[in-house]
Scaffold this motif. Structure first.
Motif, PDB file in Angstrom:
ATOM      1  N   ALA A  52       0.809  -1.184   0.144  1.00  0.00           N
ATOM      2  CA  ALA A  52       0.072  -0.056   0.038  1.00  0.00           C
ATOM      3  C   ALA A  52       0.852   1.331   0.033  1.00  0.00           C
ATOM      4  CB  ALA A  52      -0.959   0.140   1.253  1.00  0.00           C
ATOM      5  N   PHE A  53       1.972   1.164   0.742  1.00  0.00           N
ATOM      6  CA  PHE A  53       2.584   2.454   0.758  1.00  0.00           C
ATOM      7  C   PHE A  53       3.542   2.797  -0.296  1.00  0.00           C
ATOM      8  CE2 PHE A  53       6.970   3.897   1.710  1.00  0.00           C
ATOM      9  CZ  PHE A  53       6.885   4.913   2.074  1.00  0.00           C
ATOM     10  N   ASP A  54       4.390   1.428  -0.839  1.00  0.00           N
ATOM     11  CA  ASP A  54       4.903   1.868  -2.336  1.00  0.00           C
ATOM     12  C   ASP A  54       3.875   2.008  -3.517  1.00  0.00           C
ATOM     13  OD1 ASP A  54       7.777   1.493  -1.358  1.00  0.00           O
ATOM     14  OD2 ASP A  54       7.306  -0.400  -0.629  1.00  0.00           O
ATOM     15  N   GLU A  55       2.928   1.456  -3.454  1.00  0.00           N
ATOM     16  CA  GLU A  55       2.212   1.656  -4.558  1.00  0.00           C
ATOM     17  C   GLU A  55       1.553   3.327  -4.579  1.00  0.00           C
ATOM     18  OE1 GLU A  55       0.807  -0.056  -7.396  1.00  0.00           O
ATOM     19  OE2 GLU A  55       2.707  -1.113  -6.795  1.00  0.00           O
ATOM     20  N   MET A  56       1.487   3.967  -3.503  1.00  0.00           N
ATOM     21  CA  MET A  56       0.906   5.381  -3.380  1.00  0.00           C
ATOM     22  C   MET A  56       2.371   6.250  -3.552  1.00  0.00           C
ATOM     23  SD  MET A  56      -1.701   7.234  -2.944  1.00  0.00           S
ATOM     24  CE  MET A  56      -2.808   6.053  -2.149  1.00  0.00           C
ATOM     25  N   ARG A  57       3.303   5.747  -3.132  1.00  0.00           N
ATOM     26  CA  ARG A  57       4.553   6.643  -3.457  1.00  0.00           C
ATOM     27  C   ARG A  57       4.792   6.486  -5.041  1.00  0.00           C
ATOM     28  NH1 ARG A  57      10.462   6.027  -2.290  1.00  0.00           N
ATOM     29  NH2 ARG A  57      10.463   3.853  -2.891  1.00  0.00           N
ATOM     30  N   LEU A  58       4.509   5.568  -5.783  1.00  0.00           N
ATOM     31  CA  LEU A  58       4.605   5.468  -7.135  1.00  0.00           C
ATOM     32  C   LEU A  58       3.628   6.398  -7.661  1.00  0.00           C
ATOM     33  CD1 LEU A  58       5.707   1.879  -8.530  1.00  0.00           C
ATOM     34  CD2 LEU A  58       7.169   3.711  -7.259  1.00  0.00           C
ATOM     35  N   LEU A  59       2.472   6.457  -7.569  1.00  0.00           N
ATOM     36  CA  LEU A  59       1.341   7.307  -7.939  1.00  0.00           C
ATOM     37  C   LEU A  59       1.972   8.676  -7.813  1.00  0.00           C
ATOM     38  CD1 LEU A  59      -1.758   5.477  -7.030  1.00  0.00           C
ATOM     39  CD2 LEU A  59      -0.639   5.592  -9.107  1.00  0.00           C
ATOM     40  N   HIS A  60       2.137   8.999  -6.513  1.00  0.00           N
ATOM     41  CA  HIS A  60       2.496  10.592  -6.365  1.00  0.00           C
ATOM     42  C   HIS A  60       3.901  10.805  -6.917  1.00  0.00           C
ATOM     43  CE1 HIS A  60       0.195  11.452  -2.264  1.00  0.00           C
ATOM     44  NE2 HIS A  60      -0.596  10.788  -3.272  1.00  0.00           N
ATOM     45  N   ALA A  61       4.871  10.049  -6.976  1.00  0.00           N
ATOM     46  CA  ALA A  61       6.006  10.298  -7.863  1.00  0.00           C
ATOM     47  C   ALA A  61       5.574  10.574  -9.382  1.00  0.00           C
ATOM     48  CB  ALA A  61       6.998   8.978  -7.857  1.00  0.00           C
ATOM     49  N   ALA A  62       4.675   9.783  -9.743  1.00  0.00           N
ATOM     50  CA  ALA A  62       4.293  10.138 -11.281  1.00  0.00           C
ATOM     51  C   ALA A  62       3.745  11.394 -11.394  1.00  0.00           C
ATOM     52  CB  ALA A  62       3.161   8.953 -11.819  1.00  0.00           C
ATOM     53  N   VAL A  63       2.857  11.697 -10.501  1.00  0.00           N
ATOM     54  CA  VAL A  63       2.334  13.225 -10.506  1.00  0.00           C
ATOM     55  C   VAL A  63       3.231  14.138 -10.393  1.00  0.00           C
ATOM     56  CG1 VAL A  63       0.501  14.693  -9.423  1.00  0.00           C
ATOM     57  CG2 VAL A  63      -0.149  12.442 -10.099  1.00  0.00           C
ATOM     58  N   ALA A  64       4.141  14.056  -9.404  1.00  0.00           N
ATOM     59  CA  ALA A  64       5.123  14.952  -8.917  1.00  0.00           C
ATOM     60  C   ALA A  64       6.228  15.139 -10.314  1.00  0.00           C
ATOM     61  CB  ALA A  64       6.035  14.752  -7.734  1.00  0.00           C
ATOM     62  N   ALA A  65       6.330  14.320 -11.029  1.00  0.00           N
ATOM     63  CA  ALA A  65       7.104  14.362 -12.170  1.00  0.00           C
ATOM     64  C   ALA A  65       6.657  15.090 -13.481  1.00  0.00           C
ATOM     65  CB  ALA A  65       7.696  12.821 -12.609  1.00  0.00           C
ATOM     66  N   GLY A  66       5.141  15.285 -13.549  1.00  0.00           N
ATOM     67  CA  GLY A  66       4.391  15.548 -14.487  1.00  0.00           C
ATOM     68  C   GLY A  66       3.629  16.664 -14.130  1.00  0.00           C
ATOM     69  N   GLN A  67       2.739  17.098 -15.138  1.00  0.00           N
ATOM     70  CA  GLN A  67       1.338  18.271 -14.677  1.00  0.00           C
ATOM     71  C   GLN A  67       0.316  17.188 -14.651  1.00  0.00           C
ATOM     72  OE1 GLN A  67       0.809  20.881 -17.838  1.00  0.00           O
ATOM     73  NE2 GLN A  67       2.953  21.394 -17.878  1.00  0.00           N
ATOM     74  N   ARG A  68      -0.390  17.629 -13.634  1.00  0.00           N
ATOM     75  CA  ARG A  68      -1.572  16.858 -13.219  1.00  0.00           C
ATOM     76  C   ARG A  68      -2.590  17.152 -14.112  1.00  0.00           C
ATOM     77  NH1 ARG A  68      -4.432  13.873  -9.017  1.00  0.00           N
ATOM     78  NH2 ARG A  68      -5.324  12.462 -10.560  1.00  0.00           N
ATOM     79  N   ALA A  69      -3.260  15.886 -14.611  1.00  0.00           N
ATOM     80  CA  ALA A  69      -4.472  16.165 -15.746  1.00  0.00           C
ATOM     81  C   ALA A  69      -5.604  16.903 -15.167  1.00  0.00           C
ATOM     82  CB  ALA A  69      -4.947  14.890 -16.026  1.00  0.00           C
ATOM     83  N   SER A  70      -6.031  16.621 -14.092  1.00  0.00           N
ATOM     84  CA  SER A  70      -7.607  17.265 -13.672  1.00  0.00           C
ATOM     85  C   SER A  70      -7.558  17.208 -12.100  1.00  0.00           C
ATOM     86  CB  SER A  70      -8.767  16.605 -14.337  1.00  0.00           C
ATOM     87  OG  SER A  70      -8.523  15.198 -14.118  1.00  0.00           O
ATOM     88  N   ARG A  71      -7.875  16.045 -11.654  1.00  0.00           N
ATOM     89  CA  ARG A  71      -8.281  16.374  -9.995  1.00  0.00           C
ATOM     90  C   ARG A  71      -7.122  16.645  -9.251  1.00  0.00           C
ATOM     91  NH1 ARG A  71     -11.050  10.468 -11.123  1.00  0.00           N
ATOM     92  NH2 ARG A  71     -11.423  11.447 -13.323  1.00  0.00           N
ATOM     93  N   THR A  72      -7.337  17.055  -8.207  1.00  0.00           N
ATOM     94  CA  THR A  72      -6.109  17.385  -7.078  1.00  0.00           C
ATOM     95  C   THR A  72      -5.887  16.346  -6.113  1.00  0.00           C
ATOM     96  OG1 THR A  72      -8.019  18.228  -5.805  1.00  0.00           O
ATOM     97  CG2 THR A  72      -6.764  19.893  -6.987  1.00  0.00           C
ATOM     98  N   MET A  73      -4.536  16.373  -5.774  1.00  0.00           N
ATOM     99  CA  MET A  73      -4.336  15.120  -5.027  1.00  0.00           C
ATOM    100  C   MET A  73      -5.019  14.827  -3.891  1.00  0.00           C
ATOM    101  SD  MET A  73      -1.800  13.743  -6.828  1.00  0.00           S
ATOM    102  CE  MET A  73      -0.852  12.627  -5.810  1.00  0.00           C
ATOM    103  N   GLY A  74      -4.965  13.861  -3.435  1.00  0.00           N
ATOM    104  CA  GLY A  74      -5.670  13.447  -2.007  1.00  0.00           C
ATOM    105  C   GLY A  74      -4.465  13.456  -1.240  1.00  0.00           C
TER     106      GLY A  74
END
Ligand code: NIG
Ligand code: FE
Length: 426
Positions: free
Chosen positions: A145-167
């Motif tokens: 659970a921890f590492d999957e969330m870390r990867l999702l956040h890393a993806a978003v941090a590395a790019g521009q977010r499409a639409s919704r805001t981060m939880g």
């Protein structure tokens, strides 16, 4: 801004698959990051005196590429496994012996968050310079659970977010939460592609875990935290990964949480995952190397996009997906890189377009459409993949007179300039 003297402009304006709707001797007016006007240069409307004018001297232009399937957040590399495969071992043998996805999982868990963001950002930077303005990014190399969330956040941090805001999350083992803004400082503020994050917790069961226990972990601990952190949920259905029943369970819950659905379907063997994608009304069924005409009919009726990955079959030296058959059956087709360290270490959409034509049998118009508007359909993004008023100003200018040069000259860097949301890249 006014871009004029465009020799050949791919607009995809009709929305009909494969109709690239070229305008010759065209011009584009861009306002505030969006396309305001498109048409023949001779009919250019009068613009404000401060308008910046770029004369592209007859070059070809098209929408930015929408790469709708990647696994680009990871650490380490698998060049040694690549060599083992070329010496005769199979992908599944390497996976079963604890290599494959598991070796990337180990390297990824060991990496710091800023190392993951930096690695993802440099891949995205190269992609952007090759014309990819929107990229889907899957998790799947964390498997906790921890590492999957870390990867999702890393993806978003590395790019521009499409639409919704981060939880917000509070998942670190010591009870502290990630500080996402610190990651963004690491990356800097230069132009990035738009990132569409996909949760692929069900990539393979974590090593040492029974499949059923891992599915329970995905459903009970991971999925409830995903809304707001990813737009889609994906499941890898195959030998050595998950079953159709596992996927039905995971994706039904994901849909109830408001996530869009995607599936890795019929990649290494035929499992029935494409039929499941149709049953669940998924946005996309991906790979489809072993798809049948029955699968194609079901996908067409259900309006599921087939996201095909010719660079993966190319890199695996395995037969290509039946792209021609799927297209002729009326399925909406997208093409994407599958960028990942194991089966397709490819970042270039121009190469994917060439492979879709030369190895899979699509026409140049079909491949260009599938790499742009097809990708946008796969990600259910209505505002890109076409050059029409109201669309985001994500544009590629080729140093060539025609889009035909992309499949005609594989391996040559033909991208002259890239615009992302109205701003020139690099
Ligand atoms: O899309 N199919 C599963 N996942 C990836 C490969 C992942 C890996 O080998 O690291 C794919 O091919
Ligand atoms: Fe994949």
């Amino acid at each position: 801004m006014l871009i004029t003297n465009i020799g050949q402009l791919v607009t995809n304006a009709s929305g009909v698959p494969g109709d690239v709707a070229v305008v010759r001797d065209a011009a584009i007016v861009i306002e505030g990051g969006d396309i305001a006007w498109v048409g023949p240069a001779a009919a250019t409307p009068r613009t404000h005196p401060d308008t910046v004018i770029l004369d592209v001297e007859g070059r070809a232009m098209m929408p930015g590429f929408v790469d709708a399937h990647t696994h680009l957040v990871y650490a380490g590399d698998r060049s040694e496994e690549f060599a083992r495969r070329l010496r005769g071992e199979s992908y599944e043998q390497i996976l079963a012996s604890g290599g494959g996805i598991h070796s990337t999982v180990a390297a990824t868990r060991a990496a710091s968050s800023s190392e993951l963001v930096d690695a993802a950002a440099s891949r995205m930077g190269r992609m952007l310079r090759m014309g990819t303005t929107t990229v889907e990014v899957k998790s799947g190399y964390g498997l906790t659970a921890f590492d999957e969330m870390r990867l999702l956040h890393a993806a978003v941090a590395a790019g521009q977010r499409a639409s919704r805001t981060m939880g917000s999350i509070d998942l670190a083992p010591d009870g502290t939460s990630h500080e996402l803004h610190e990651w963004q400082v690491t990356v800097g503020s230069d132009t990035r592609p738009t990132v569409v994050p996909t949760f692929l917790g069900a990539h393979v069961p974590d090593r040492g875990m029974e499949r059923a226990d891992y599915v329970a972990l995905v459903v009970e601990e991971m999925l409830p935290t995903i809304p707001g952190n990813a737009d889609f949920c994906d499941v890898f259905v195959d030998r050595g990964a998950f079953t159709v029943d596992d996927a039905r369970r995971i994706l039904t819950i994901a849909a109830g949480l408001g996530l869009g659905l995607r599936l890795h379907a019929e990649q290494l063997s035929h499992t029935g995952a494409a039929a499941l994608a149709a049953e669940l009304g998924a946005a996309s069924a991906d790979h489809l190397d072993h798809a049948t005409p029955e699968d194609a009919a079901a996908l067409a009726v259900a309006g599921v996009v087939a996201t095909l990955l010719p660079a993966a079959s190319f890199s695996m030296r395995s037969p290509q997906a039946p792209g021609r058959m799927l297209w002729d059956a009326g399925v909406t087709v997208a093409i994407a890189t599958d960028c990942n360290p194991g089966t397709s270490n490819v970042e270039s959409m121009p190469l994917v377009i060439a492979l879709a034509c030369l190895e899979m049998g699509l026409t140049p118009e079909e491949a260009i459409w599938a790499a742009t508007l097809g990708g946008a359909r796969s990600l259910r993004l209505a505002d890109r993949g076409r050059v029409t008023p109201g669309a985001v100003a994500d544009l590629v200018i080729l140093d060539a007179p025609s889009y035909l040069h992309i499949p005609y000259r594989p391996g040559t860097d033909l991208v002259w300039k890239v615009m992302k949301s109205g701003e020139w890249v690099g």
